[in-house]
Structure formats: C-alpha cells, structure tokens
Design an enzyme around this catalytic site. Structure first.
Site, mmCIF file in Angstrom:
data_model
loop_
_atom_site.group_PDB
_atom_site.id
_atom_site.type_symbol
_atom_site.label_atom_id
_atom_site.label_comp_id
_atom_site.label_asym_id
_atom_site.label_seq_id
_atom_site.Cartn_x
_atom_site.Cartn_y
_atom_site.Cartn_z
ATOM 1 N N LYS A 229 9.144 22.468 -8.222
ATOM 2 C CA LYS A 229 10.207 21.666 -8.829
ATOM 3 C C LYS A 229 9.585 20.347 -9.290
ATOM 4 C CE LYS A 229 14.893 19.903 -8.180
ATOM 5 N NZ LYS A 229 14.621 18.567 -8.734
ATOM 6 N N CYS B 222 -14.833 -14.303 5.156
ATOM 7 C CA CYS B 222 -16.064 -15.079 5.352
ATOM 8 C C CYS B 222 -15.944 -16.548 4.955
ATOM 9 C CB CYS B 222 -17.223 -14.438 4.584
ATOM 10 S SG CYS B 222 -17.104 -14.625 2.784
#
Length: 688
Positions: free
Chosen positions: A132, A427
């Site tokens: 479908k 960082c």
C-alpha cells in the site's frame, strides 16, 4: 495526433519522417530501460545526443511533432487551474483493516469465505498481496496505446486533469508497448522515493528555502502544480496497480496476471507482490513486508490484499463504495505527537554541528524515538522549534527521525528561540559558518574528540601520509580503547600495545609499526592534505606547497597572502587561516614533527612564474605512455589545474583512447582538444 496517426497519414519514404519514427522508438526504449528497469543500455551522453537530434528534426519540421514524442514530456503553458475530469469508472477506496496483528488478515479471509459460501473443508482462497504505497492515486487514460489524459482520484467520481504534470514523470510511458486498444485506463500511485525526498530537502536547505514535510505530501503537491516546468524539477516515481475503463483489451483471468500484463506494456509495477493462499499466506506477506519496510526505498503504510481471480471479484461485488474483495492491512503510524524536552548540539565525524531535539519517548514507525534531528540552525528557526513545544515527529525507514512541525497553539509562554553555539560543545574550538552554507562546523579537526576517527583515517589514507594497514576497524579499536587520542599518539604506539588488541597477531602489529615508521618520510603536499583542513584537497595542498615552499610560511600566512595562491579564494583562505590560528591545531603539527614526520622543504615558487599557471586541463581516456596520475602530476608541477569535468572554463582536454562523454562535451563547448603528443609539446615548451 499520435505518432501512429501521423505516420499512417504521411507519405512513405521521407527520410526525416523515418528518422523521427526511429528516434521515437529508440528514446522510448531507452527511457524505459533507465526509468523503469534501472538497467540502461547506453550512456547518458548517447541518450542526450539522440534526444537533441530529435529536437533538431522537430524544429525543422514542426508538423512531425506528436503528443507522444519524447520531447513533449515537459511542455505546455502555465495553467489557470486544474480542469475537472469525470471518471468513466469510479475510483473507489478500499476498506482499511487497522488491526496490525494476525487477526486483521484472518478477519478479511473469513469475510471473503463467508461471502463466497465456502466451507471449512474447501481449499484456501488465492489472494494477490501487494504494498500500500503512500502517495497520490492517478488514473492514466491510454487511447490506441498513447497517453491522452491523467487525472487525480478526487472524490472518486470526479478528479482533476493533471496530464501535463504527469507527462514529466519519466517512469510513465507516453506510448504503451504493443497496445492498440481503443481505451485502456491504468490506475496507480505517484510517489517520491525517500532518497529523492532527502536530496530535495537538502537542496532546499542549501538554498535557505522551506523544506517539505514528507514524501507523500510533496508528491501530491507537485502533481497539482499549475506549472509543469516546476513539476519536472521534483523527482517523482510511479507504480501501476489496477485498471479503470477498458475497451478492446483482453482482461487476464487474475489480478496478478493483469499486473504482469501491465508490466509487459512498459508500465512500472512493484516487484514486492505475491499470490498468497488463505489467511496464513496473507499474514506471512504482512509480516515479511513489515520486517522489510525500513529497507524499502519508498514509504508504505500497509499492504493490500485482493481476491486474485477477477471472476470471484465480480461475484463478491461492492458494499456501498468499497469492494468486498479487497482490504488494506495497516502498519503502525510513522508520524506521532510528542514534546521537546531539550535541544542539544551534536558534533559529527566531519565537524558538522547538528541541533538535536531530545523528546519525550514516543512509539513511531515501529520503534521508540527519543531524539530527532533539526538539521541546522536555519531549519530549527524556520520550523521555530523550542524547548517545551508539542511537535509532530516523523520516522520512515532508515531516515533519521525528524521534527516535522510545531503545534503553536500548545506552546508555553516564555519559550526561547534556539540559537546555535559559536563554539564546539565537544572541544571548545571556534564553530564557524561559511558564506552560502547552512551548517556550522567545528574548526578543531585534529583536536576534537568527536572528529578523532575521521581525522586519523584521513591522515593515514593513501593520498595523504599513507599508513598502510591502518583501516577503519583498527582505528575504531585504537580510539574506542583510549589508546590513541590525537594524531601524534599514532607514532608513540609500541609493538606491545598493538599486539594486545583483540584479533591482532604479532606479525600484523609489526606491520603496522613498520608502516608508521615508513610514513614519517612524506612530502609537504601530502602532509598538508593529511591535516584535513576544510576545502583543502590534493590540488590546493600542492599549490600551497609550491607557492610557499615551507610549512611554517603557510601556517603564518595571512588571508591576504593566501589569496595569492592560484585557485585559493576567500572561503578557502579563511578556512586555512582559521585552522592554523587554533593553538591546539598548531600544537598537533609540532608534535607530529617532533615524532619524526618530515619532508623536504623548498623555496617559494610563486605560481605566476609557472608556465601553465591559470590553465585548466581535463584528462579523459587512456594515454599511450602516461598514466592518468603521471599526466596530472606533470601538469600540476607546471602550475596547471586538473579538473574532473569539462566546462566553459576548461582550456584544454587531453584525450586518449576510449575517450567518453567529456570529449563530446569539449567539442560541443569548443574547448581545445589535444592528445598525449600535444600535452608533451605543451609541457616541453613549459620546461624549455
């Protein structure tokens, strides 16, 4: 007028007419191979050449243009509106079975058997089971095999004329193979593949324009556009699954045979279909497709069961407006409501910063979802997603769950607008967004732990410093085990540490140690490329090395100085300058040198002094004595740029044996074409 009408009425023997007929046949055949079978027989350039030949013939003889000509796929004026179309045979919907368990299939089978008056001892019913599709239903009307009209379902009785738009879909044939029936209406689904949808949205994001919500809505919206040229820019696909009005076409005995016949006519029919026996066969298909659902290239929201024999379909008939012989068996929904609990920023392997909505857990698309991507700051702002919002979340297949939209009426007072951080959350390096780009990126590539694996793999690849044997699995082990945290750690690895890794024999460990030692002797261009500076590829690394001669000069160069290097523009200059302004990046470089990584440095060689500076070359085909890499290195050493594709900016194309489409394009653009002897003459003159 169709091709057959024109050709039947035209005088025989005209060479232009005969060639047009042949080109129609060839182009329809190759379009079918490309769009429907995904098995092209000729290169794109050859198809384009045939197409241009047909365009030229039609321009010279407009009377030869027909409605089913391959040149007429995209054409017509912008419409004022979509005209209504009365369906000769109503386009009815089918009943939906929302019970996603085995009971759904059993219920349908029981209803069919009861309606047919079958006993428990009677054999199982044959069913056609198919997918479908989550798209838009379309009726295609072919007369004498030629597409004359396409219409939407509408209310089932009356739809909208979308012929001009449907003609732009390459998978839909303008003429059927071997069909001369007065009328054959084919019904199916226009849809958009997931990868095409993602590519379309990525292009929208790059342009800073609104993104689309989901493939189904995008396909439906495209088909109802009033400008066919805009529709042609949307990557739509099609599957046939049924019939409307039929005159003069022999119907097969079963639905599955009918789909086979449509496929033979040149229409795309989905391969994911079976003939199933009884409820058990239906359930097996439902479960198999449910397991495969995420791997499909397009969205489905269930499967469809149909009684296979057309005679039994006629016997069962309809109830109100739905057939008794068919049902849709659904799967779990792929869009659900939930709330945004936080917005966090994740850093990818390449340094891209992506805002991610942390969600109250919600079951969607068969899994529990707690995160959804917001893609980038612009997207988050465009959708105006804020912490505390109630949102629609979508998950389909392998696509990462994403926030589709916000329910503004449920927003809490004081909810703050999201802003992307200007430093990397991992960082602490600067996060920058370059001009004309949608994404922020961390600039600490050598230092950022989120990019550690990517940085190592890039540095160790063959075209960079080259550490033979250092592949993805080994890098995963080294980083995940905490053995390697930065690039210099590679050169501190000992035999004992490597041999202790899982599945690492002593000999393999020694090979890695030897490869690392060998890699210490490199070249300046390879080292620069290996650092992974954004926008710095091999050619730019070579240009930097030639221009400055020494690494320290590159590291200390201002943006103005960097702009003096050939092909280094403002974006690249800023990227290089920003990279070396990060103290931790410079520290990594110094540690690598301290570990013994070295190269021969030379004197600056300004590109203006190089004889082929500013010239762009493209290599194609096989040269008699030089490899592609040798020719490239010789050209770059003389200051030339070697590009991968031909454009108006190309100065020379060097063509060898079996030169392909690049040679054709060079001739079309009037670019100078030379062979290896001509290349050697240029290089000899450069040297001399």
């Amino acid at each position: 007028m169709s091709t057959s009408d024109l050709f039947d009425a035209a005088p025989a023997g005209g060479p232009d007419l005969q060639r047009v007929q042949e080109l129609h046949r060839l182009l329809h055949h190759h379009a079918h191979r490309y769009y429907v079978l995904d098995a092209p027989e000729i290169p794109d350039a050859e198809y384009d050449r045939l197409f241009r030949e047909l365009q030229a013939l039609e321009a010279a003889h407009p009377e030869l243009i027909t409605s089913d000509s391959p040149t007429q796929r995209v054409g017509g004026q912008i419409l004022d509106g979509l005209a209504p179309v009365r369906h000769a045979v109503p386009m009815l919907s089918i009943d939906t079975e929302t019970d996603t368990t085995a009971q759904g299939a059993q219920n349908f089978d029981a209803r069919v058997r009861k309606a047919l008056g079958l006993l428990e001892t009677d054999p199982p019913v044959d069913y056609a089971a198919e997918l479908k599709f989550d798209g838009l239903a379309i009726n295609l009307r072919y007369e004498r095999g030629v597409l004359v009209q396409a219409a939407t379902r509408g209310d089932g009785e009356t739809g909208e004329d979308v012929t001009q738009n449907v003609r732009t879909i390459g998978q839909i044939p303008l003429r059927l193979n071997g069909c001369d029936a007065p009328v054959l209406e084919v019904r199916g689904e226009v849809y958009m593949r997931r990868d095409d949808f993602e590519s379309l949205n990525e292009k929208q994001r790059e342009k800073g324009e609104k993104t689309f919500i989901n493939p189904r809505n995008t396909a439906a919206g495209a088909i109802r556009q009033l400008d066919p040229a805009l529709v042609a820019q949307r990557p739509l696909s099609f599957f046939a699954y049924g019939l409307g009005e039929v005159q003069g076409w022999a119907l097969p005995a079963t639905h599955s045979q009918m789909l086979d016949a449509l496929q033979a006519l040149g229409l795309p029919v989905c391969a994911e279909r079976v003939v199933a026996q009884g409820a058990e066969g239906l359930l097996a298909f439902h479960q198999a497709m449910g397991a495969k659902r995420d791997a499909l290239p397009f969205d489905i929201d269930g499967v469809v069961y149909k009684v296979n024999a057309l005679a039994l379909q006629q016997q069962l008939g309809f109830k109100t407006r739905e057939p008794r012989w068919a049902v849709a068996h659904k799967y779990p929904a792929q869009e659900m409501l939930t709330t945004v609990q936080a917005i966090e920023v994740q850093v990818g392997r390449t340094g891209k910063l992506t805002p991610v909505a942390k969600l109250a857990p919600v079951f969607v698309g068969g899994v529990t979802v707690t995160n959804a991507t917001l893609h980038n700051e612009d997207e988050a702002r465009r959708k105006d997603v804020r912490v505390g919002d109630t949102v629609i979340v979508r998950r389909a297949g392998d696509v990462i769950p994403e926030v589709v939209s916000v329910l503004l009426e449920k927003r809490q007072p004081g909810a703050e607008v999201f802003t992307m951080p200007r430093i990397c959350p991992v960082c602490g390096s600067a996060a920058v967004r370059e001009e004309d780009e949608a994404d922020y990126r961390c600039t600490g590539g050598l230092f950022c732990s989120a990019q550690r694996k990517q940085a190592i793999l890039h540095f160790a690849q063959r075209r960079a410093v080259e550490v033979e044997g250092l592949g993805e699995k080994l890098v995963d082990q080294l980083v995940d085990g905490g053995v390697v945290k930065t690039l210099p750690d590679l050169y501190r690895l000992g035999l004992v540490a490597l041999a202790s890794l899982e599945r690492m024999a002593d000999k393999s460990a020694q090979n890695i140690v030897d490869a690392l030692e060998k890699s210490k002797q490199t070249t300046l261009p390879r080292f620069i490329f290996g650092l992974g500076i954004r926008h710095v590829g091999e050619a730019t690394a070579k240009a930097l090395a030639r221009h400055f001669g020494q690494l320290d000069a590159i590291m200390d160069a201002s943006e103005e100085a960097l702009l003096q290097v050939p092909d280094v523009g403002p974006v690249v200059a800023q990227s290089i300058h920003t990279f070396f302004q990060q103290a931790h990046n410079r520290e990594v470089v110094e540690q690598l040198r301290a570990c013994g990584v070295h190269w021969e440095e030379g004197e600056p060689s300004p590109a203006a002094q190089l004889p082929l500076a500013g010239k762009t070359f493209v290599l194609t085909g096989t040269l008699p004595t030089l490899s592609r890499e040798q020719a490239k290195e010789m050209l770059e050493a003389a200051g030339a740029k070697v590009a991968g594709s031909v454009s108006k900016k190309t100065d020379y194309v060097v063509a060898g044996e079996e030169a392909g489409s690049k040679l054709d394009k060079a001739r079309d653009l009037g670019v100078t074409v030379i062979d290896e002897a001509g290349l050697q003459a240029l290089l000899g003159g450069a040297v001399g």
